[in-house]
Design a protein around this motif. Structure first.
Motif, PDB file in Angstrom:
ATOM      1  N   TYR A 177      -6.473 -13.497   1.365  1.00  0.00           N
ATOM      2  CA  TYR A 177      -6.863 -12.388   2.244  1.00  0.00           C
ATOM      3  C   TYR A 177      -7.930 -12.815   3.240  1.00  0.00           C
ATOM      4  CZ  TYR A 177      -4.215  -8.484   0.367  1.00  0.00           C
ATOM      5  OH  TYR A 177      -3.206  -7.620   0.019  1.00  0.00           O
ATOM      6  N   ILE A 178      -8.863 -13.623   2.742  1.00  0.00           N
ATOM      7  CA  ILE A 178      -9.890 -14.138   3.654  1.00  0.00           C
ATOM      8  C   ILE A 178      -9.230 -14.981   4.737  1.00  0.00           C
ATOM      9  CG2 ILE A 178     -11.854 -15.709   3.825  1.00  0.00           C
ATOM     10  CD1 ILE A 178     -12.769 -14.715   1.122  1.00  0.00           C
ATOM     11  N   GLY A 179      -8.270 -15.793   4.325  1.00  0.00           N
ATOM     12  CA  GLY A 179      -7.536 -16.601   5.284  1.00  0.00           C
ATOM     13  C   GLY A 179      -6.829 -15.726   6.306  1.00  0.00           C
ATOM     14  N   TRP A 180      -6.236 -14.656   5.821  1.00  0.00           N
ATOM     15  CA  TRP A 180      -5.543 -13.725   6.729  1.00  0.00           C
ATOM     16  C   TRP A 180      -6.522 -13.169   7.756  1.00  0.00           C
ATOM     17  CZ3 TRP A 180      -6.194  -8.534   7.768  1.00  0.00           C
ATOM     18  CH2 TRP A 180      -5.166  -7.919   8.496  1.00  0.00           C
ATOM     19  N   GLY A 198     -10.132  -5.020  -7.317  1.00  0.00           N
ATOM     20  CA  GLY A 198     -10.774  -3.858  -6.716  1.00  0.00           C
ATOM     21  C   GLY A 198     -11.392  -4.192  -5.376  1.00  0.00           C
ATOM     22  N   LEU A 199     -11.958  -5.396  -5.292  1.00  0.00           N
ATOM     23  CA  LEU A 199     -12.593  -5.825  -4.051  1.00  0.00           C
ATOM     24  C   LEU A 199     -11.574  -5.910  -2.923  1.00  0.00           C
ATOM     25  CD1 LEU A 199     -15.387  -6.810  -3.083  1.00  0.00           C
ATOM     26  CD2 LEU A 199     -14.566  -9.137  -3.440  1.00  0.00           C
ATOM     27  N   ILE A 200     -10.424  -6.474  -3.228  1.00  0.00           N
ATOM     28  CA  ILE A 200      -9.383  -6.597  -2.203  1.00  0.00           C
ATOM     29  C   ILE A 200      -8.960  -5.221  -1.722  1.00  0.00           C
ATOM     30  CG2 ILE A 200      -6.999  -7.286  -1.768  1.00  0.00           C
ATOM     31  CD1 ILE A 200      -7.402  -9.637  -3.575  1.00  0.00           C
ATOM     32  N   ASN A 201      -8.749  -4.319  -2.700  1.00  0.00           N
ATOM     33  CA  ASN A 201      -8.349  -2.963  -2.324  1.00  0.00           C
ATOM     34  C   ASN A 201      -9.396  -2.293  -1.461  1.00  0.00           C
ATOM     35  OD1 ASN A 201      -5.751  -1.944  -3.277  1.00  0.00           O
ATOM     36  ND2 ASN A 201      -6.473  -2.623  -5.272  1.00  0.00           N
ATOM     37  N   LEU A 202     -10.641  -2.565  -1.789  1.00  0.00           N
ATOM     38  CA  LEU A 202     -11.733  -1.929  -1.059  1.00  0.00           C
ATOM     39  C   LEU A 202     -11.830  -2.462   0.357  1.00  0.00           C
ATOM     40  CD1 LEU A 202     -14.206  -0.108  -1.141  1.00  0.00           C
ATOM     41  CD2 LEU A 202     -15.537  -2.048  -1.929  1.00  0.00           C
ATOM     42  N   VAL A 203     -11.791  -3.771   0.502  1.00  0.00           N
ATOM     43  CA  VAL A 203     -12.035  -4.369   1.811  1.00  0.00           C
ATOM     44  C   VAL A 203     -10.804  -4.338   2.711  1.00  0.00           C
ATOM     45  CG1 VAL A 203     -12.640  -6.504   2.979  1.00  0.00           C
ATOM     46  CG2 VAL A 203     -13.826  -5.858   0.874  1.00  0.00           C
ATOM     47  N   TRP A 204      -9.646  -4.636   2.109  1.00  0.00           N
ATOM     48  CA  TRP A 204      -8.457  -4.754   2.945  1.00  0.00           C
ATOM     49  C   TRP A 204      -7.429  -3.646   2.728  1.00  0.00           C
ATOM     50  CZ3 TRP A 204     -10.635  -9.275   0.865  1.00  0.00           C
ATOM     51  CH2 TRP A 204     -11.066 -10.220   1.800  1.00  0.00           C
ATOM     52  N   GLY A 205      -7.622  -2.853   1.674  1.00  0.00           N
ATOM     53  CA  GLY A 205      -6.638  -1.813   1.394  1.00  0.00           C
ATOM     54  C   GLY A 205      -5.393  -2.398   0.765  1.00  0.00           C
ATOM     55  N   GLY A 206      -4.532  -1.535   0.273  1.00  0.00           N
ATOM     56  CA  GLY A 206      -3.383  -2.015  -0.485  1.00  0.00           C
ATOM     57  C   GLY A 206      -2.132  -2.244   0.332  1.00  0.00           C
ATOM     58  N   SER A 207      -2.169  -1.947   1.613  1.00  0.00           N
ATOM     59  CA  SER A 207      -0.922  -2.071   2.371  1.00  0.00           C
ATOM     60  C   SER A 207      -0.550  -3.534   2.568  1.00  0.00           C
ATOM     61  CB  SER A 207      -1.048  -1.366   3.723  1.00  0.00           C
ATOM     62  OG  SER A 207      -2.163  -1.858   4.406  1.00  0.00           O
ATOM     63  N   VAL A 208       0.716  -3.729   2.768  1.00  0.00           N
ATOM     64  CA  VAL A 208       1.254  -5.085   2.786  1.00  0.00           C
ATOM     65  C   VAL A 208       1.020  -5.752   4.128  1.00  0.00           C
ATOM     66  CG1 VAL A 208       3.424  -6.350   2.714  1.00  0.00           C
ATOM     67  CG2 VAL A 208       2.968  -4.555   1.057  1.00  0.00           C
ATOM     68  N   ARG A 209       0.735  -7.044   4.106  1.00  0.00           N
ATOM     69  CA  ARG A 209       0.524  -7.792   5.337  1.00  0.00           C
ATOM     70  C   ARG A 209       1.339  -9.054   5.337  1.00  0.00           C
ATOM     71  NH1 ARG A 209      -3.750  -4.896   4.226  1.00  0.00           N
ATOM     72  NH2 ARG A 209      -5.175  -4.251   5.864  1.00  0.00           N
ATOM     73  N   ALA A 210       1.315  -9.743   6.445  1.00  0.00           N
ATOM     74  CA  ALA A 210       2.047 -11.005   6.529  1.00  0.00           C
ATOM     75  C   ALA A 210       1.092 -12.138   6.845  1.00  0.00           C
ATOM     76  CB  ALA A 210       3.119 -10.903   7.607  1.00  0.00           C
ATOM     77  N   SER A 241       5.597 -16.879   2.414  1.00  0.00           N
ATOM     78  CA  SER A 241       6.919 -16.437   1.965  1.00  0.00           C
ATOM     79  C   SER A 241       6.905 -15.194   1.088  1.00  0.00           C
ATOM     80  CB  SER A 241       7.650 -17.565   1.237  1.00  0.00           C
ATOM     81  OG  SER A 241       6.742 -18.493   0.716  1.00  0.00           O
ATOM     82  N   VAL A 242       5.723 -14.648   0.795  1.00  0.00           N
ATOM     83  CA  VAL A 242       5.708 -13.411   0.025  1.00  0.00           C
ATOM     84  C   VAL A 242       4.858 -12.375   0.748  1.00  0.00           C
ATOM     85  CG1 VAL A 242       5.960 -14.597  -2.180  1.00  0.00           C
ATOM     86  CG2 VAL A 242       3.690 -14.042  -1.334  1.00  0.00           C
ATOM     87  N   PRO A 243       5.142 -11.096   0.528  1.00  0.00           N
ATOM     88  CA  PRO A 243       4.304 -10.077   1.160  1.00  0.00           C
ATOM     89  C   PRO A 243       2.889 -10.140   0.594  1.00  0.00           C
ATOM     90  CG  PRO A 243       5.986  -9.089  -0.263  1.00  0.00           C
ATOM     91  CD  PRO A 243       6.233 -10.548  -0.267  1.00  0.00           C
ATOM     92  N   MET A 262      -0.345 -10.043  -5.452  1.00  0.00           N
ATOM     93  CA  MET A 262       0.631 -11.052  -5.091  1.00  0.00           C
ATOM     94  C   MET A 262       0.663 -12.253  -6.023  1.00  0.00           C
ATOM     95  SD  MET A 262      -1.271 -12.626  -1.760  1.00  0.00           S
ATOM     96  CE  MET A 262      -0.246 -14.050  -1.625  1.00  0.00           C
ATOM     97  N   MET A 263      -0.478 -12.586  -6.620  1.00  0.00           N
ATOM     98  CA  MET A 263      -0.500 -13.799  -7.431  1.00  0.00           C
ATOM     99  C   MET A 263      -0.232 -13.531  -8.914  1.00  0.00           C
ATOM    100  SD  MET A 263      -1.044 -16.158  -5.216  1.00  0.00           S
ATOM    101  CE  MET A 263      -1.560 -17.645  -6.042  1.00  0.00           C
ATOM    102  N   ASP A 264       0.006 -12.281  -9.271  1.00  0.00           N
ATOM    103  CA  ASP A 264       0.132 -11.972 -10.693  1.00  0.00           C
ATOM    104  C   ASP A 264       1.263 -12.723 -11.381  1.00  0.00           C
ATOM    105  OD1 ASP A 264      -0.923  -8.454 -10.854  1.00  0.00           O
ATOM    106  OD2 ASP A 264      -1.979 -10.327 -10.456  1.00  0.00           O
TER     107      ASP A 264
END
Lengths: 332, 236, 292
Positions: free
Chosen positions: C47-50, C106-118, C208-210, C215-217
């Motif tokens: 996500y940071i990379g994104w 939780g941090l990812i959800n907080l900072v970037w939200g749960g919507s899908v990105r590329a 290659s994945v949303p 995503m890494m689970d």
């Protein structure tokens, strides 16, 4: 997990005056607990019921993980199996006892079959293999649509409060689940008080030494796994009674991991710990959700870390220290 | 001045106190043996000096107070400690074990020379230089542990029961090497041993520890001649 | 019919698992615990990379910076959150890593939200043909990067002083202290490196994945299986096991009809179970000698 208790001389004995006080305290607590469902909302009663349900599941997990020292990530599969078995039974008109028997029997058989090869593995290898249980269970539940209702799940009316009790459904369920849970706790407690408990303790500390001392390591580990599975099965039946619905979600790895976390949070090798862990697992996410829905998960994680940091013996250990402290006060 | 000075040392595990006030000093270039039965506190003494257990009192190395220092800090000051049970790095090769002992030394050539010296002192290690430390015999592991500690060029070497679990012939080999060390490099030694005879033969001074207290100190010859010691530890 | 294509696809997938498995092995070797948060930490890196890419940086630079940031995240996580649990019984340490997992999620959800990105790819989109199989440059790049990483890691651990220091601290922390090594700092470095490996895994799979918080689970489960199959403390074992798992999973998924997308995750676990039955210490592991 050993509780780090302040080393003191022999535990302070209560004065003759204080001992009856303890029994009175227990009685008061018992009466309060029994009375709560009468005044609480149906939602609260559901929460209480769920605490008891997961308490049983965690208790079983504790036998394998806390006492025998084998980390397992598969407990949710047994809970789910029990719930689905109960749903099948109730859905086909069986009585509650028969449903319970089916749930327990299926869970027990699966546990034994998986345990016999699995317990040959040590440590993390064993843990990762138990991952296979939810990994297989969820797709199976989704696919065997006739038996399980597929991804939609199955809703059944498992029990309703009998007329003569004068209780509402949610109240009846708390008491029913509570009684069954109490019986399970009592059974497990007695089981662990004897040879099995000692054998498992030896195995947890050092398997090689236990074997050298004549402990049948494999057999006892299979036994522990089976007890965990049986408790899981009972918890599944209880779950169905409480929630009246089951879907593949209950089988997931998520729940298995959560049960493990709850076990440690509540405190391993402790009956009270199983209940406290269940309470944490059921109540805290609601609280964090109320504080801030967007940050709920993060806050929950932080709460977890706080508990792990400050209460290495789990909540039960912390409670025990608090009680010891107050007991010292009473003795004075 | 003494290289190592210990005054009023108390140490223990958890709530239990094992050492109840030990006074000890070792002169530079000297060697002292600490004798005593199992459980007397000998290992705890060494652990206390290198910071491995809870301790109070005063420990000074070359004038520096190390009572409150961390283990790795004490080691960096020049105190080597060969622990009980050897503490070899079992997943590493013999060579890597030796090099690990010299990780804090910069000069590559000196380190290589150090390895050569160790192999001279313990020729057996040379034969097994590429083997994994786990494959060595008990005696070879003991030699490796000592050699590894020497690689750090310590000024004071603490040895915890080097003869433990070793056959007499191997013990003799190890102690012969320790004799050579003393004569050739003037290394200061503090040795904890149950094998009193072979220890007293190596050292200048000795002390006897019983139940966490020093009951006897003095030159090795005197201690060896003491009746009580002879009965308890020399089997006479 | 096992096609070369399936093997190629399997090695590509396996390379992703291998990168994360290497991280798990690194942490296990240095601190003796299995870091269940490794996948989630990798997700944070992605996500940071994104975000870095969103600011306009070229992809390769963003990935490089991400890896550096991952190093810091890993080191800080060890120092602040995990160190407390390192001496304790493994169960508590594992649960601590799960708590960290939850926090990062939780941090990812907080900072970037749960919507899908590329996430954009490091490599060109073209397809390469060889041996009758087709692969994108991304696939080739993934395998190449992984192979290169393994070589670099081997050189680092076996030939450098820091590598030796890390191995020493991992093998026997108390002996390492007696040798003057700052074990705490070394553990920090170990976790930092592991986080870099995890970040690498994430950046390689991300195109290659949303992009979503979970995503890494699944990859974590594969990586855990690979690490355990390889013997848990063998880096080489983890890589070989990961490739094996990748190949078997792809071949089984393509040829055995019963295995749909939902049962694919069970394949490596079954493989693991079968191999462990015969060889409990894993492919390259050491027989655990428990001292009495």
């Amino acid at each position: 997990m050993t509780t780090t208790e302040r080393a003191s001389a022999a535990p302070a004995t209560l004065s003759a005056r204080a001992r009856p006080l303890r029994w009175i305290a227990y009685a008061v607590v018992a009466v309060v607990l029994l009375a709560i469902p009468q005044f609480a909302s149906p939602y609260t009663n559901l929460q209480l019921t769920l605490i008891l349900v997961y308490g049983v599941a965690i208790l079983g997990l504790d036998v394998l993980v806390g006492r025998a020292g084998q980390v397992s990530l598969g407990q949710s599969a047994f809970v789910g199996l029990g719930a689905y078995a109960a749903a099948y039974a109730f859905g086909h008109g069986w009585g509650p006892v028969a449903a319970l028997a089916l749930a327990v029997a299926l869970a027990g058989v699966v546990a034994v079959l998986v345990a016999i090869p699995a317990v040959r593995l040590r440590g993390f290898a064993f843990g990762i293999i138990t991952l296979a249980l939810p990994a297989f269970a969820v797709p199976l539940a989704n696919r065997l649509v006739d038996l399980t209702g597929g991804s939609q799940g199955v809703a059944v009316v498992a029990t309703t409060a009998p007329e003569w009790t004068g209780q509402a459904d949610d109240q009846w369920r708390v008491y029913l689940v509570g009684v069954v849970a109490a019986v399970v706790f009592w059974l497990v407690h007695n089981l662990l008080d004897g040879r099995l408990g000692r054998a498992l303790a030896a195995i947890r500390v050092n398997e090689a030494m236990a074997a050298a001392n004549g402990v049948a390591v494999h057999r006892n580990k299979v036994l522990a796994f089976t007890v965990a599975g049986l408790c899981g099965g009972v918890a599944g039946w209880l779950y169905l009674i409480a929630v009246q619905f089951v879907s593949p979600a209950i089988l997931q790895l998520n729940l298995a991991v959560s049960l493990l976390v709850a076990l440690v949070v509540g405190g391993t090798r402790s009956l009270l710990g199983a209940l406290l862990g269940a309470a944490f697992f059921v109540l805290v996410p609601n609280v964090t959700d109320n504080i801030s829905p967007g940050r709920s998960y993060l806050i929950f994680g932080i709460c977890l870390l706080v508990v792990l940091f400050f209460f290495p013996g789990g909540l039960a250990g912390a409670l025990r220290r608090l009680l010891t402290w107050t007991r010292h006060r009473l003795v004075r | 001045m003494s290289l190592l000075e210990v005054a009023g040392l108390r140490a223990g595990y958890g709530a239990a106190e094992v050492l109840h006030g030990i006074d000890l000093s070792v002169a530079e270039g000297g060697a002292t043996a600490v004798l005593g039965a199992n459980g007397a506190g000998k290992t705890t003494l060494l652990r206390a000096i290198t910071g491995g257990v809870r301790r109070s009192g005063r420990i000074a190395f070359d004038g520096t107070d190390i009572t409150a220092r961390r283990t790795d800090q004490i080691a960096r000051l020049g105190v080597g400690h060969v622990p009980q049970g050897r503490g070899t790095l079992n997943r590493l090769s013999v060579r890597d074990n030796l090099l690990a002992g010299a990780l804090l030394r910069r000069n590559r050539r000196e380190v290589k020379a150090g390895v050569a010296e160790c192999l001279q002192l313990f020729p057996r290690l040379g034969e097994r230089i590429d083997a994994s430390a786990a494959a060595l015999s008990g005696g070879e592991q003991q030699m490796l542990a000592i050699a590894r500690a020497l690689m750090g060029r310590p000024r004071l070497l603490l040895l915890d029961e080097p003869s433990l679990g070793l056959a007499p012939r191997v013990t003799a080999e190890v102690f012969a090497a320790l004799h050579r060390l003393r004569t050739e490099s003037g290394l200061t030694l503090l040795l904890v041993e149950q094998n009193a005879r072979i220890a007293l033969d190596l050292v200048d001074d000795a002390a006897v520890v019983e139940a966490g207290r020093l009951t006897l100190t003095g030159p090795a010859a005197e201690i060896a001649g003491d009746d009580g010691v002879r009965r308890a530890y020399l089997g006479v | 019919m096992i096609a070369v294509q399936q093997i190629v696809d399997g090695i590509t997938a396996g390379s992703i698992y291998a990168a994360l498995a290497l991280a798990l092995v690194l942490v296990y070797r240095s601190t003796g615990l299995v870091n269940f948060a490794q996948g989630q930490m990798a997700a944070v890196s992605v996500y940071i990379g994104w975000s870095l890419v969103e600011t306009g940086l070229p992809v390769w630079l963003a990935v490089l910076l991400t890896l550096l940031i991952s190093l810091v995240i890993g080191a800080l996580t060890e120092r602040l959150l995990i160190r407390r649990f390192e001496g304790q019984e493994p169960l508590v340490a594992i649960v601590a890593t799960v708590a960290v997992l939850i926090c990062f999620n939780g941090l990812i959800n907080l900072v970037w939200g749960g919507s899908v990105r590329a996430f954009p790819s490091l490599f060109p989109d073209d397809v390469v043909s060889f041996l009758g199989a087709r692969a994108t440059w991304g696939d080739v790049g993934t395998v190449a990067v992984l192979a290169g990483t393994v070589v670099i890691l081997q050189l680092f651990f076996l030939r450098t002083r820091l590598g030796l220091a890390l191995r020493t601290a991992a093998d026997n922390p108390s002996s390492a202290r007696l040798l003057g090594l700052p074990v705490g700092s070394l553990l920090l470095v170990g976790w930092g490196l592991a986080a870099v490996l995890g970040g690498l895994a994430g950046c390689l799979v991300a195109p290659s994945v949303p992009l979503q918080p979970n995503m890494m689970d699944t990859i974590l489960v594969y990586a855990l299986a690979a690490a355990v199959l390889g013997g848990l403390d063998s880096p080489l074992g983890a890589v070989v096991a990961a490739w094996l798992i990748g190949i078997v999973e792809t071949v089984a998924g393509a040829n055995i009809d019963v295995i749909g997308s939902d049962l694919r995750i069970a394949v490596p676990l079954v493989l693991l179970a079968l191999i462990l039955l015969v060889r409990p210490q894993g492919l390259f592991g050491h027989r655990d000698v428990e001292r009495l």
